[in-house]
Design an enzyme around this catalytic site. Structure first.
Site, PDB file in Angstrom:
ATOM      1  N   GLN A  66      -8.359 -35.255 -25.564  1.00  0.00           N
ATOM      2  CA  GLN A  66      -7.174 -35.841 -26.193  1.00  0.00           C
ATOM      3  C   GLN A  66      -7.051 -37.340 -25.889  1.00  0.00           C
ATOM      4  OE1 GLN A  66      -4.302 -32.417 -24.901  1.00  0.00           O
ATOM      5  NE2 GLN A  66      -3.398 -33.431 -26.665  1.00  0.00           N
ATOM      6  N   HIS A  67      -6.210 -37.990 -26.663  1.00  0.00           N
ATOM      7  CA  HIS A  67      -5.663 -39.328 -26.399  1.00  0.00           C
ATOM      8  C   HIS A  67      -6.607 -40.513 -26.622  1.00  0.00           C
ATOM      9  CE1 HIS A  67      -2.528 -36.970 -24.590  1.00  0.00           C
ATOM     10  NE2 HIS A  67      -3.199 -36.719 -23.491  1.00  0.00           N
ATOM     11  N   ASP A  81      -8.208 -30.559 -26.730  1.00  0.00           N
ATOM     12  CA  ASP A  81      -8.918 -29.606 -25.889  1.00  0.00           C
ATOM     13  C   ASP A  81      -8.013 -28.532 -25.300  1.00  0.00           C
ATOM     14  OD1 ASP A  81      -7.663 -31.442 -24.230  1.00  0.00           O
ATOM     15  OD2 ASP A  81      -9.487 -32.067 -23.186  1.00  0.00           O
TER      16      ASP A  81
END
Length: 499
Positions: free
Chosen positions: A71-72, A264
Site C-alpha cells: 500500500q501507499h 496487501d
C-alpha cells in the site's frame, strides 16, 4: 477447469499463485525478488513479475488475474507514461514533516491557529486516517517541496498495484513502444483508501476522490488537481479489462480478465476468508492488526486507520513499523537461528523478570514516532542472560501489536477471533507467547501466500460474475491457547513512552 492467477507485489518480492477457479486448489506458483530500499524504480517490479510468471510456468492458460500489492507507495507518471522518479515506498519516512504540515493545514484552513488534534480529527473525518509518513498524500507534498520540477510534470498518480495492473493490461511508457493511456489506470477501494485523498465511505460506500486534498498536497488549486489522472476505482468483483496477450490468457478464449486488485492487507483478508469479528495479526516487515467491519472508523488519535476492504466493507487497522525484524535483530545479537531464538525465549519466564524492550528499531508509525529508537529497560545482572533478552524481544514486539488491538476495540470494532499470520507467526515462541500478551487464543493458519491467494480469489470472483467471492477452503489452522499474563503489558506500558 478454468485457472486464475493471483499476484502479490510486496515490498520484498513478487509472488504468483495459479489456482483452480472453482475449488481454489493450488496448481503452481512462482516468485522473484524485489530490490531493497525505500525507493524503487517500478521497472524492477515489472521485471520481477515477468520472472515470477516464468517461474510459475507462464500465465497463458489463466482466465483471470488480479494484483495485490504494497500500500501507499507513490508512483508519479508524466503525460507519456514515463515514471518521473523512483517510487517512494510505504516505509520511506522522509515525508514525516510533510505529514505534520498537512495535518496542521487541514485543521486551520483559514490560516488561524489550530491544535494538532483538530487537524488530526479533520483528516480522520475526511478520509478515515490521520496522516503519517506512510500515506501517499504526504509523499506528494514532499515531492512538491523537495522536487518541484518533478511535481510540475505529474500527469497521473498511481499506487504500486495500480501501475502493475496497468502494465499487465499492456499499457506503459511511450519510450518502450507502449500506449501510455493514463485513463486505463484502475484501482480498488482498499488501496485507494490508503492514499489520503480518497473517502471510502462517500457515494454510498463506493467511495470518491477528494481532489481538494490532492490539491492541498501538491500546492496547486483544485482546477489543476482535476487535470491529474487518478486511477478509476472499480467495484469489488468488477473487471478492469483484459490482460495483454503476451502477459496472460493467450490460450483462453477472450483472454484473461483483470480484477481490481487490492492493497496487501485487504488481499490477505480476502485470502483468509475473514468475516466481521475476525482480526488478523500479521507479523511481517511491518506489524498489522486488521479487522473486517461494517462501518468506516475515524480515529483522531491516529492509532487506527480507516481503510476499506476488498469486498465492499471496511478494514480498520493499526500498523507498526517494527515486527519480524525485531526477531531478526535478536537473532543476530544472540548468534542463533530462529529456532534457537524460540528455544531461548521459551526458557525465560513470562515478563522476562522485568526486562522490557520498546522495539522502535526503525522509528515507529503507531504510535507516530518516526525518529524514535529502541530502548531496553530493566537490565539487572539476573536479566542479562540470552534467554531473557530473547523473551524481551518477542514480548516487546507483541506488546506493540496488542496496543493496536486495544485501539481497534476502542473504535467499537468487534474482536472475536485472532488469526496470527506472516513470517513471524512461524516462530514457536511467538505462537506460544502471543495468547499471554494478546489475552485470548490465537489461530495460526498453515503458511501460505495470503495476499496472492486473495488476489486469486478476487480473480475467480471477476470470472464468475457473481455477487460475492467464491468460498474456498485452502488451508488448515492450529489454535494456541495460554493463560493471559497482564504483567507483561503492564511493565511495557510503564516504559513505552520513555523514548
Amino acid at each position: 477447469m478454468p485457472l486464475v492467477a493471483g499476484v502479490d507485489s510486496s515490498t520484498q518480492s513478487c509472488k504468483i499463485v495459479v489456482r483452480d477457479a472453482d475449488t481454489g486448489a493450488l496448481v503452481r506458483s512462482g516468485a522473484a525478488q524485489h530490490p531493497d530500499g525505500t525507493e524503487v524504480d517500478p521497472a524492477a517490479w515489472w521485471a520481477a513479475f515477468r520472472e515470477a510468471s516464468d517461474a510459475a510456468g507462464g500465465l497463458d492458460d489463466v482466465a483471470a488475474i488480479a494484483v495485490g500489492g504494497q500500500q501507499h507507495g507513490m508512483v508519479v507518471l508524466d503525460a507519456d507514461g514515463e515514471v518521473i522518479r523512483p517510487a517512494l515506498l510505504w516505509n520511506d519516512t522522509r515525508s514525516a514533516d510533510a505529514a505534520a504540515d498537512l495535518v496542521r493545514e487541514l485543521g486551520a484552513p483559514s490560516g488561524e491557529g489550530s491544535s494538532d488534534a483538530d487537524g488530526a480529527q479533520a483528516w480522520a473525518d475526511a478520509v478515515g486516517s490521520v496522516l503519517v509518513a506512510s500515506l501517499t498524500v504526504t509523499k506528494l507534498r514532499w515531492l512538491a517541496d523537495a522536487e518541484p520540477e518533478n511535481a510540475a510534470r505529474v500527469a497521473a498518480v498511481a499506487l504500486p498495484h495500480d501501475w502493475l495492473t496497468w502494465r499487465v493490461a499492456g499499457f506503459g511508457p511511450r519510450s518502450e513502444g507502449l500506449e501510455p493511456d493514463l485513463s486505463a489506470l484502475v484501482t480498488d477501494r482498499s488501496d485507494a483508501s490508503g492514499t489520503g485523498y480518497f473517502d471510502a465511505s462517500a457515494a454510498g460506500g463506493a467511495g470518491e476522490y477528494r481532489r481538494d486534498l490532492l490539491a492541498l498536497a501538491l500546492r496547486v488549486d483544485v482546477e489543476a488537481a482535476e487535470r491529474i489522472v487518478l486511477p478509476r476505482v472499480l467495484a469489488p468483483g468488477a473487471s478492469g479489462g483484459v490482460a495483454a496477450q503476451d502477459v496472460a490468457g493467450s490460450a483462453v478464449d477472450g483472454g484473461a480478465l483483470i480484477g481490481p486488485g487490492a492493497g496487501d492487507n485487504a488481499g490477505a483478508a480476502l485470502g483468509l476468508g475473514m468475516v466481521t469479528g475476525d482480526v488478523a495479526v500479521s507479523i511481517g516487515t511491518s506489524g498489522v492488526v486488521s479487522a473486517i467491519a461494517a462501518e468506516q472508523t475515524a480515529d483522531g488519535s491516529g492509532m487506527v486507520t480507516g481503510f476499506a476492504d476488498a469486498a465492499g466493507a471496511y478494514l480498520p487497522l493499526a500498523c507498526t513499523l517494527n515486527a519480524s525484524r525485531v526477531l531478526d535483530a535478536a537473532r543476530r545479537m544472540l548468534g542463533v537461528d530462529h529456532a534457537g531464538l524460540s528455544r531461548l525465549a521459551l526458557n525465560a519466564p513470562a515478563g522476562a523478570e522485568g526486562l522490557v524492550l520498546v522495539p522502535y528499531l526503525e522509528g515507529e508509525r503507531t504510535p507516530n514516532r518516526p525518529d524514535a529508537t529502541g530502548t531496553l529497560h530493566g537490565l539487572r545482572l539476573a536479566t542479562t542472560r540470552p534467554e531473557h533478552l530473547a523473551r524481551a524481544h518477542v514480548e516487546g514486539m507483541l506488546c506493540g501489536l496488542a496496543d493496536g488491538l486495544d485501539a481497534l476495540r476502542a473504535q467499537g470494532v468487534p474482536v472475536e477471533r485472532l488469526l496470527l499470520i506472516g513470517g513471524g507467526a512461524q516462530s514457536e515462541a511467538v505462537r506460544r507467547i502471543a495468547p499471554q500478551v494478546l489475552g485470548m487464543p490465537v489461530t495460526v493458519p498453515e503458511p501460505g501466500e495470503y495476499v496472492a491467494d486473495g488476489a486469486a480469489r478476487q480473480a475467480a470472483w471477476v470470472l464468475s460474475g457473481a455477487d460475492s467471492a467464491p468460498s474456498w477452503s485452502t488451508s488448515q489452522a492450529q489454535v494456541y491457547e495460554a493463560e493471559p499474563v497482564p504483567a507483561i503489558r503492564e511493565q511495557y506500558a510503564a516504559v513505552r513512552d520513555l523514548v
